[in-house]
Design an enzyme around this catalytic site. Structure first.
Site, PDB file in Angstrom:
ATOM      1  N   HIS A  19     117.801   9.928   4.015  1.00 21.00           N
ATOM      2  CA  HIS A  19     119.025   9.358   3.438  1.00 21.00           C
ATOM      3  C   HIS A  19     119.369   9.937   2.074  1.00 21.00           C
ATOM      4  CE1 HIS A  19     118.533   5.574   6.225  1.00 21.00           C
ATOM      5  NE2 HIS A  19     119.027   6.612   6.841  1.00 21.00           N
ATOM      6  N   CYS A  37     133.587  22.039  -4.799  1.00 24.28           N
ATOM      7  CA  CYS A  37     133.152  23.437  -4.935  1.00 24.28           C
ATOM      8  C   CYS A  37     131.781  23.692  -4.322  1.00 24.28           C
ATOM      9  CB  CYS A  37     133.150  23.848  -6.410  1.00 24.28           C
ATOM     10  SG  CYS A  37     131.788  23.141  -7.358  1.00 24.28           S
TER      11      CYS A  37
HETATM   12  P1  OAD Z   1     115.120  -2.988   4.385  1.00 29.58           P
HETATM   13  O1  OAD Z   1     115.449  -3.605   3.082  1.00 29.58           O
HETATM   14  O2  OAD Z   1     116.070  -3.185   5.505  1.00 29.58           O
HETATM   15  O3  OAD Z   1     113.718  -3.551   4.895  1.00 29.58           O
HETATM   16  C1  OAD Z   1     112.616  -3.606   4.046  1.00 29.58           C
HETATM   17  C2  OAD Z   1     111.392  -4.013   4.866  1.00 29.58           C
HETATM   18  O4  OAD Z   1     110.264  -3.968   4.007  1.00 29.58           O
HETATM   19  C3  OAD Z   1     111.458  -5.421   5.453  1.00 29.58           C
HETATM   20  O5  OAD Z   1     111.143  -5.364   6.833  1.00 29.58           O
HETATM   21  C4  OAD Z   1     110.385  -6.195   4.673  1.00 29.58           C
HETATM   22  O6  OAD Z   1     109.726  -7.174   5.469  1.00 29.58           O
HETATM   23  C5  OAD Z   1     109.434  -5.075   4.272  1.00 29.58           C
HETATM   24  N1  OAD Z   1     108.671  -5.316   3.034  1.00 29.58           N
HETATM   25  C6  OAD Z   1     109.011  -6.057   1.964  1.00 29.58           C
HETATM   26  N2  OAD Z   1     108.051  -5.995   1.026  1.00 29.58           N
HETATM   27  C7  OAD Z   1     107.058  -5.190   1.514  1.00 29.58           C
HETATM   28  C8  OAD Z   1     105.813  -4.728   1.021  1.00 29.58           C
HETATM   29  N3  OAD Z   1     105.358  -5.067  -0.190  1.00 29.58           N
HETATM   30  N4  OAD Z   1     105.074  -3.910   1.802  1.00 29.58           N
HETATM   31  C9  OAD Z   1     105.520  -3.538   3.035  1.00 29.58           C
HETATM   32  N5  OAD Z   1     106.698  -3.950   3.539  1.00 29.58           N
HETATM   33  C10 OAD Z   1     107.463  -4.763   2.803  1.00 29.58           C
HETATM   34  O7  OAD Z   1     114.817  -1.445   4.116  1.00 29.58           O
HETATM   35  P2  OAD Z   1     114.911  -0.190   5.092  1.00 29.58           P
HETATM   36  O8  OAD Z   1     114.375  -0.508   6.442  1.00 29.58           O
HETATM   37  O9  OAD Z   1     114.323   0.947   4.369  1.00 29.58           O
HETATM   38  O10 OAD Z   1     120.211   3.085   4.023  1.00 29.58           O
HETATM   39  O11 OAD Z   1     116.465   0.015   5.201  1.00 29.58           O
HETATM   40  C11 OAD Z   1     116.941   1.092   5.918  1.00 29.58           C
HETATM   41  C12 OAD Z   1     118.200   1.618   5.288  1.00 29.58           C
HETATM   42  O12 OAD Z   1     119.137   0.544   5.105  1.00 29.58           O
HETATM   43  C13 OAD Z   1     118.034   2.172   3.886  1.00 29.58           C
HETATM   44  O13 OAD Z   1     117.546   3.501   3.882  1.00 29.58           O
HETATM   45  C14 OAD Z   1     119.414   2.095   3.346  1.00 29.58           C
HETATM   46  C15 OAD Z   1     119.762   0.704   3.797  1.00 29.58           C
HETATM   47  O14 OAD Z   1     121.108   0.430   3.924  1.00 29.58           O
HETATM   48  C16 OAD Z   1     121.176   3.712   3.381  1.00 29.58           C
HETATM   49  O15 OAD Z   1     121.402   3.508   2.211  1.00 29.58           O
HETATM   50  C17 OAD Z   1     121.925   4.647   4.256  1.00 29.58           C
END
Ligand code: OAD
Length: 238
Positions: free
Chosen positions: A113, A124
């Protein structure tokens, strides 16, 4: 079932999402304190918003630069770096834009991403990479607005990054998905390739996800602790 150990595998992919950076202090997108609960992505994270209100979109991204710039990698990042250095082939495929893996010392990082710290000029074609925060000069030398080189909602993913991710995931023996809610496509479906090839699959996440049933191992806890439990036999920095 015993916890798979990184030291027992030669080809490893760490597939990371926002939860990987949570213990570094970077807010996740969904769940408690998630960014998209506070900020409407349609106003701050899509091309239409940028075309309509580049100042507003930059205000949001400069705010995020400030937040992320104050964060530091944690012990879980160190485990990944140790695997990269001590196993024949261990790489990171990340959805994160914070460069926390690189700050920890990871060198083989594929950013699906983009990055909060990279810019591109749509007029440009110039690009820039830097950590100034807030970004003071919002315009390229050619006069057009810099655009954060991030995949916003509705954007296509960078094709080279996707191809590289597919190749790495297709060849791995162990895939460790860490801190992703597995709801944002096409990234969410990439681990399926490893499953189809018979890799061992580990999900590290305190919560179940829609993809959990695909994984043989579920480590329900924070990334740092769970990665340390997979690190027997690796040498970690002190
Ligand atoms: P999310 O915010 O959707 O999910 C975060 C995940 O991390 C959740 O499932 C939580 O349960 C878990 N979590 C929280 N704390 C944690 C910890 N200490 N250790 C392990 N896991 C933990 O984030 P993403 O799945 O990365 O895209 O989201 C995907 C995409 O959605 C991002 O890249 C972004 C967003 O919109 C764009 O910006 C295009």
């Amino acid at each position: 079932m015993s916890i798979p150990q990184l030291a027992d595998f030669d080809r490893i992919v760490f597939f990371t999402g926002a939860g990987m950076s949570a213990e570094s202090g970077v807010p996740t997108y969904r769940g408690h304190g998630g960014i998209w609960k506070q900020y409407d992505y349609e106003r701050y994270a899509c091309q239409t918003a940028f075309d309509r209100d580049p100042e507003g979109v930059w205000e949001f991204h400069n705010y995020r630069r400030g937040l992320v710039g104050a964060c530091r990698p944690h012990r879980g990042h160190d485990v990944i770096v140790a695997a990269e250095q001590q196993r024949p082939r261990a790489t990171v495929v990340t959805q994160n834009i914070d460069e926390m893996h690189q700050l920890a010392g990871s060198t083989g990082v594929t950013e699906l991403h983009g990055s909060l710290w990279k810019l591109r000029c749509e007029a440009c074609g110039a690009t820039r990479h830097g950590y100034d925060s807030p970004l003071a000069e919002l315009h390229c030398g050619c006069g057009a607005w810099w655009r954060p080189a991030i995949t916003w909602f509705g954007d296509m993913l960078n094709e080279a990054a996707v191809q590289s991710a597919i190749q790495q995931i297709g060849q791995c023996e162990l895939l460790v998905a860490i801190g992703t809610s597995a709801v944002v496509y096409p990234a969410a479906q990439l681990p399926r390739i490893a499953a189809a090839n018979g890799a061992v699959l580990v999900e590290i996440n305190p919560e179940p996800t829609p993809m959990s049933s695909m994984y043989q191992h579920h480590l329900r806890g924070p990334a740092s602790e769970m990665l340390l439990q997979m690190a027997e036999g690796l040498e970690l920095p002190t």
